[in-house]
Enzyme design. Structure first.
Site, PDB file in Angstrom:
ATOM      1  N   ILE A 154      35.248   3.043  59.175  1.00 19.89           N
ATOM      2  CA  ILE A 154      34.747   2.215  58.079  1.00 19.89           C
ATOM      3  C   ILE A 154      35.769   1.129  57.744  1.00 19.89           C
ATOM      4  CG2 ILE A 154      33.998   2.209  55.652  1.00 19.89           C
ATOM      5  CD1 ILE A 154      32.084   3.782  57.492  1.00 19.89           C
ATOM      6  N   GLY A 202      34.503  -0.625  35.198  1.00 21.45           N
ATOM      7  CA  GLY A 202      33.921  -0.114  33.964  1.00 21.45           C
ATOM      8  C   GLY A 202      33.790   1.395  34.032  1.00 21.45           C
ATOM      9  N   THR A 218      25.674  18.387  56.822  1.00 23.30           N
ATOM     10  CA  THR A 218      26.648  17.327  57.082  1.00 23.30           C
ATOM     11  C   THR A 218      25.866  16.136  57.619  1.00 23.30           C
ATOM     12  OG1 THR A 218      28.458  18.856  57.539  1.00 23.30           O
ATOM     13  CG2 THR A 218      28.652  16.630  58.444  1.00 23.30           C
ATOM     14  N   SER A 255      39.942   4.745  43.368  1.00 26.45           N
ATOM     15  CA  SER A 255      40.634   3.499  43.010  1.00 26.45           C
ATOM     16  C   SER A 255      40.578   2.434  44.094  1.00 26.45           C
ATOM     17  CB  SER A 255      42.093   3.793  42.639  1.00 26.45           C
ATOM     18  OG  SER A 255      42.789   4.346  43.739  1.00 26.45           O
ATOM     19  N   ARG A 256      40.097   2.792  45.279  1.00 25.73           N
ATOM     20  CA  ARG A 256      39.965   1.798  46.355  1.00 25.73           C
ATOM     21  C   ARG A 256      39.054   2.370  47.437  1.00 25.73           C
ATOM     22  NH1 ARG A 256      45.679   2.833  49.505  1.00 25.73           N
ATOM     23  NH2 ARG A 256      46.023   4.860  48.543  1.00 25.73           N
ATOM     24  N   GLY A 268      39.617  10.028  43.938  1.00 25.01           N
ATOM     25  CA  GLY A 268      40.108   8.960  44.807  1.00 25.01           C
ATOM     26  C   GLY A 268      39.232   7.727  44.752  1.00 25.01           C
ATOM     27  N   TYR A 275      44.272  16.657  59.714  1.00 21.84           N
ATOM     28  CA  TYR A 275      43.250  15.883  58.995  1.00 21.84           C
ATOM     29  C   TYR A 275      41.850  16.290  59.457  1.00 21.84           C
ATOM     30  CZ  TYR A 275      40.389  11.770  57.821  1.00 21.84           C
ATOM     31  OH  TYR A 275      39.398  10.930  57.371  1.00 21.84           O
ATOM     32  N   SER A 305      34.467  13.627  57.922  1.00 22.81           N
ATOM     33  CA  SER A 305      34.885  12.603  58.895  1.00 22.81           C
ATOM     34  C   SER A 305      34.310  12.903  60.263  1.00 22.81           C
ATOM     35  CB  SER A 305      36.407  12.558  58.996  1.00 22.81           C
ATOM     36  OG  SER A 305      36.806  11.709  60.059  1.00 22.81           O
ATOM     37  N   ASN A 352      36.027  12.751  47.304  1.00 24.14           N
ATOM     38  CA  ASN A 352      36.335  11.643  48.228  1.00 24.14           C
ATOM     39  C   ASN A 352      37.822  11.559  48.544  1.00 24.14           C
ATOM     40  OD1 ASN A 352      35.929   8.713  49.355  1.00 24.14           O
ATOM     41  ND2 ASN A 352      37.473   8.533  47.743  1.00 24.14           N
TER      42      ASN A 352
HETATM   43  P1  NDP Z   1      41.718   4.752  51.048  1.00 28.05           P
HETATM   44  O1  NDP Z   1      43.120   5.098  51.437  1.00 28.05           O
HETATM   45  O2  NDP Z   1      41.310   3.322  51.027  1.00 28.05           O
HETATM   46  O3  NDP Z   1      41.360   5.404  49.647  1.00 28.05           O
HETATM   47  C1  NDP Z   1      41.746   6.711  49.338  1.00 28.05           C
HETATM   48  C2  NDP Z   1      41.544   6.933  47.856  1.00 28.05           C
HETATM   49  O4  NDP Z   1      41.836   8.286  47.548  1.00 28.05           O
HETATM   50  C3  NDP Z   1      42.452   6.099  46.995  1.00 28.05           C
HETATM   51  O5  NDP Z   1      41.795   5.814  45.786  1.00 28.05           O
HETATM   52  C4  NDP Z   1      43.640   7.031  46.784  1.00 28.05           C
HETATM   53  O6  NDP Z   1      44.364   6.622  45.634  1.00 28.05           O
HETATM   54  C5  NDP Z   1      42.926   8.358  46.616  1.00 28.05           C
HETATM   55  N1  NDP Z   1      43.670   9.573  46.967  1.00 28.05           N
HETATM   56  C6  NDP Z   1      44.234   9.887  48.153  1.00 28.05           C
HETATM   57  N2  NDP Z   1      44.801  11.102  48.099  1.00 28.05           N
HETATM   58  C7  NDP Z   1      44.600  11.575  46.845  1.00 28.05           C
HETATM   59  C8  NDP Z   1      44.947  12.757  46.166  1.00 28.05           C
HETATM   60  N3  NDP Z   1      45.661  13.736  46.750  1.00 28.05           N
HETATM   61  N4  NDP Z   1      44.557  12.907  44.882  1.00 28.05           N
HETATM   62  C9  NDP Z   1      43.838  11.950  44.257  1.00 28.05           C
HETATM   63  N5  NDP Z   1      43.495  10.796  44.843  1.00 28.05           N
HETATM   64  C10 NDP Z   1      43.858  10.600  46.120  1.00 28.05           C
HETATM   65  O7  NDP Z   1      40.836   5.563  52.116  1.00 28.05           O
HETATM   66  P2  NDP Z   1      39.253   5.645  52.371  1.00 28.05           P
HETATM   67  O8  NDP Z   1      38.491   4.990  51.312  1.00 28.05           O
HETATM   68  O9  NDP Z   1      39.059   5.234  53.773  1.00 28.05           O
HETATM   69  O10 NDP Z   1      39.070   7.225  52.317  1.00 28.05           O
HETATM   70  C11 NDP Z   1      38.184   7.880  51.437  1.00 28.05           C
HETATM   71  C12 NDP Z   1      37.673   9.136  52.113  1.00 28.05           C
HETATM   72  O11 NDP Z   1      36.918   8.765  53.278  1.00 28.05           O
HETATM   73  C13 NDP Z   1      38.789  10.060  52.604  1.00 28.05           C
HETATM   74  O12 NDP Z   1      38.438  11.405  52.364  1.00 28.05           O
HETATM   75  C14 NDP Z   1      38.824   9.783  54.106  1.00 28.05           C
HETATM   76  O13 NDP Z   1      39.326  10.866  54.829  1.00 28.05           O
HETATM   77  C15 NDP Z   1      37.358   9.524  54.378  1.00 28.05           C
HETATM   78  N6  NDP Z   1      37.063   8.818  55.624  1.00 28.05           N
HETATM   79  C16 NDP Z   1      37.386   7.491  55.788  1.00 28.05           C
HETATM   80  C17 NDP Z   1      37.096   6.836  56.982  1.00 28.05           C
HETATM   81  C18 NDP Z   1      37.452   5.390  57.229  1.00 28.05           C
HETATM   82  O14 NDP Z   1      37.265   4.897  58.372  1.00 28.05           O
HETATM   83  N7  NDP Z   1      37.939   4.663  56.251  1.00 28.05           N
HETATM   84  C19 NDP Z   1      36.437   7.542  58.108  1.00 28.05           C
HETATM   85  C20 NDP Z   1      36.137   8.932  57.824  1.00 28.05           C
HETATM   86  C21 NDP Z   1      36.431   9.524  56.630  1.00 28.05           C
HETATM   87  P3  NDP Z   1      45.952   6.948  45.463  1.00 28.05           P
HETATM   88  O15 NDP Z   1      46.594   6.634  46.778  1.00 28.05           O
HETATM   89  O16 NDP Z   1      46.395   6.094  44.330  1.00 28.05           O
HETATM   90  O17 NDP Z   1      45.997   8.401  45.140  1.00 28.05           O
END
Ligand code: NDP
Length: 238
Positions: free
Chosen positions: A175, A46, A227, A10-11, A8, A142, A132, A77
């Site tokens: 975040i 890259g 953790t 890509s963002r 995950g 979740y 989380s 992630n």
């Molecule tokens: P985003 O939605 O911005 O990014 C999620 C990333 O994971 C994307 O690159 C998405 O790409 C990829 N992804 C999601 N599901 C899958 C899957 N089944 N297989 C492969 N890739 C997947 O969310 P965050 O950056 O916020 O989240 C990242 C992690 O951080 C997660 O585990 C989230 O639970 C955790 N988190 C985030 C918090 C926050 O406040 N942002 C707080 C606590 C935990 P694509 O959709 O193209 O698959």
């Protein structure tokens, strides 16, 4: 050169984590489900890219084949919310689907990734899973999956330790700069989440990436089975 996998990537948080390892000159691979977004992110970073849904066993097996010569760091992630809860009166099967989707996306995806790569995980390496703050209190799929991820991690640390591989969970609070909440974050909710922190600010993706990067470094070899929270004090530990 160290080989790093960030699922995950890509963002959001995963992208920032990948960027931190790219800064070391590491060989970084990111995954995701949306091919265009993944390709664009890989080009910007890259990084290598592998289109793979972490809940799909065939896709994870194909991902593992890219690492036949070894992997040093796995960052689990990928994850996120998988839909609003059904009404209480909905059929039990609907509740089952809701819970299964959340557990698959946030727990099974990490378990499958590490299981598929276990035999190529190199000594001196690390597994870091993104948990989380929600694991501490929320009764939904979740958050329950994130709590189970931490429980799984404790056993994983015990089993990988003899190979000099560490395993930790990094548990972020709220975040900024990610798509986790989609359009669902209201100004009121955002203000309330910030108010819950001791530092009265929202966390940044770089705050999470910095800790992940440290946990995968030579300076963190005695930290395992833990953790670690990145939440500005919104949840405290003893
Ligand atoms: P985003 O939605 O911005 O990014 C999620 C990333 O994971 C994307 O690159 C998405 O790409 C990829 N992804 C999601 N599901 C899958 C899957 N089944 N297989 C492969 N890739 C997947 O969310 P965050 O950056 O916020 O989240 C990242 C992690 O951080 C997660 O585990 C989230 O639970 C955790 N988190 C985030 C918090 C926050 O406040 N942002 C707080 C606590 C935990 P694509 O959709 O193209 O698959």
């Amino acid at each position: 050169m160290r080989k790093i996998l960030v699922t995950g990537g890509s963002r959001g948080i995963g992208y920032a984590i990948a960027d931190a390892f790219i800064g070391d000159g590491a060989d970084v691979t990111i995954t995701g489900r949306d091919g265009d977004r993944l390709t664009a992110a890989g080009a910007r970073l890259g990084a290598r890219t592998v289109l793979a849904d972490g809940t799909d066993t065939d896709a994870v097996e194909a991902l593992a084949a890219h690492f036949h010569d070894g992997v040093d760091v796995i960052v689990n992630n990928a994850g996120g919310f998988t839909g609003a809860p059904p009404a209480a009166a909905a059929p039990l099967a609907t509740h089952a689907d809701h819970w299964t989707a959340g557990l698959r996306a946030n727990l099974l995806s990490a378990v499958l990734t590490v299981t598929a790569l276990d035999d190529v995980l190199r000594g001196g390496g690390s597994v870091i899973s993104i948990g989380s703050i929600g694991a501490e209190y929320a009764a939904n799929p979740y958050s329950t999956a994130k709590a189970a991820l931490a429980a799984w991690n404790a056993g994983l640390s015990a089993s990988l330790g003899a190979r000099d591989i560490t395993a930790n969970v990094v548990a972020p609070g709220f975040i900024d700069g990610t798509d986790l909440f989609g359009g669902g974050m209201t100004a009121e909710r955002r203000a309330a989440l910030i108010e819950r922190t001791h530092v009265k600010r929202v966390g940044q993706v770089a705050d999470v990436a910095a800790l992940v990067h440290f946990l995968a470094s030579d300076r963190a070899r005695h930290i395992t089975g833990q953790t670690l929270h990145v939440n500005g004090g919104a949840h405290t530990t003893r």
